[in-house]
Design an enzyme around this catalytic site. Structure first.
Site, PDB file in Angstrom:
ATOM      1  N   GLU A   1       0.861  -1.005   0.057  1.00 33.22           N
ATOM      2  CA  GLU A   1      -0.007  -0.079  -0.324  1.00 33.22           C
ATOM      3  C   GLU A   1       0.622   1.146   0.054  1.00 33.22           C
ATOM      4  OE1 GLU A   1      -3.302   2.040   2.644  1.00 33.22           O
ATOM      5  OE2 GLU A   1      -2.075   0.192   3.655  1.00 33.22           O
TER       6      GLU A   1
ATOM      7  N   CYS B   1      -6.586  -2.223   2.927  1.00 31.55           N
ATOM      8  CA  CYS B   1      -5.208  -2.639   4.095  1.00 31.55           C
ATOM      9  C   CYS B   1      -6.652  -2.589   5.340  1.00 31.55           C
ATOM     10  CB  CYS B   1      -4.884  -1.207   4.401  1.00 31.55           C
ATOM     11  SG  CYS B   1      -3.907  -0.894   6.188  1.00 31.55           S
TER      12      CYS B   1
ATOM     13  N   LYS C   1     -10.527   2.211  -1.286  1.00 25.34           N
ATOM     14  CA  LYS C   1     -10.863   2.279   0.003  1.00 25.34           C
ATOM     15  C   LYS C   1     -11.787   2.274   1.118  1.00 25.34           C
ATOM     16  CE  LYS C   1      -7.985   2.044   4.341  1.00 25.34           C
ATOM     17  NZ  LYS C   1      -6.491   2.362   4.795  1.00 25.34           N
TER      18      LYS C   1
END
Length: 239
Positions: free
Chosen positions: A48, A174, A138
């Site tokens: 990431e 994540c 995200k």
């Protein structure tokens, strides 16, 4: 997949310590992608926000300068540039789109995205022929000591998308991995492999707290509950 038929896909996850120089980090990523390809990888996951240090440790307005638009992003897409000092630097940076096409591999590419007045923690999926398979932003954004992401990122608005490859796969990012609905939504769209490039490192507010086992158990739970394979790679963070 049809009953009785088998397919083989080799997945590689890259992890390296970043500098705060974009060209150096992208060059490192390219070198490791080439190494993974030589070892037979078909899909190569980079960690990431690999273009620089994990900047979300503090709230700083100047860090928004790190964000770039998705369209024409210099690390991801092939550029046609007029000569200038900036274009010379950009040519030195590897182009993941060109690299994917050259090697015949799929590369999910994480980056800090600027979209009009919004900013996202995003990932672009580049197919083995260099085709742009789309963008994911995200969905779940953390906020706490050492992970001040709510200051920088808007919650994603793309929804989860399947990348049509062999086999079909999807990538979240994540913090999404702490939520069971993220994995379930992807599997319901036929995803057979789930990817989670991540920057979870440690708990800076408490040196005695180690969340690693908890993190791994949640990953295992998603894989077991949905009967899929999961792959993740952690960014090296120094607090």
């Amino acid at each position: 997949m049809e009953k009785g038929k088998t397919r083989e896909v080799v997945v590689s996850a890259l992890q390296f310590a970043c500098t705060d120089d974009v060209s150096t980090n992208v060059a490192t990523a390219e070198r490791l992608v080439r190494t993974a390809h030589r070892k037979g990888a078909n899909i190569i996951l980079i960690q990431e926000l690999f273009e620089g240090y994990y900047f979300c440790q503090a709230q700083r307005e100047d860090f928004f300068q790190r964000a770039k638009p998705y369209e024409g992003h210099p690390t991801i897409f092939i550029q046609k540039l007029k000569p200038s000092p900036l274009s010379i630097l950009m040519r030195l940076m590897c182009r993941m789109q060109k690299l994917a096409k050259e090697l015949g591999v799929v590369i999910p590419v994480s980056f800090f995205e600027e979209a009009n007045n919004a900013h996202y923690n995003s990932i672009a999926i580049i197919d083995a022929d260099g085709t742009d398979l789309g963008l994911y932003r995200k969905s779940y954004i953390p906020g706490g000591p050492g992970y001040q992401e709510k200051f920088y990122f808007n919650p994603g608005d793309t929804g989860f998308k399947v990348a049509p490859f062999f086999p079909d796969f999807m990538s979240a990012i994540c913090w999404d991995q702490w939520f069971p609905e993220a994995a379930r939504a992807m599997v319901l769209q036929r995803a057979e492999i789930l990817f989670y490039p991540t920057a979870i490192g440690s708990e800076p507010q408490d040196e005695g707290l180690d969340s690693c086992d908890h993190w791994k158990r949640v990953m295992q739970g998603h894989a077991g509950a949905n009967v899929v394979k999961k792959h993740t790679v952690r960014l090296v963070i120094l607090f």
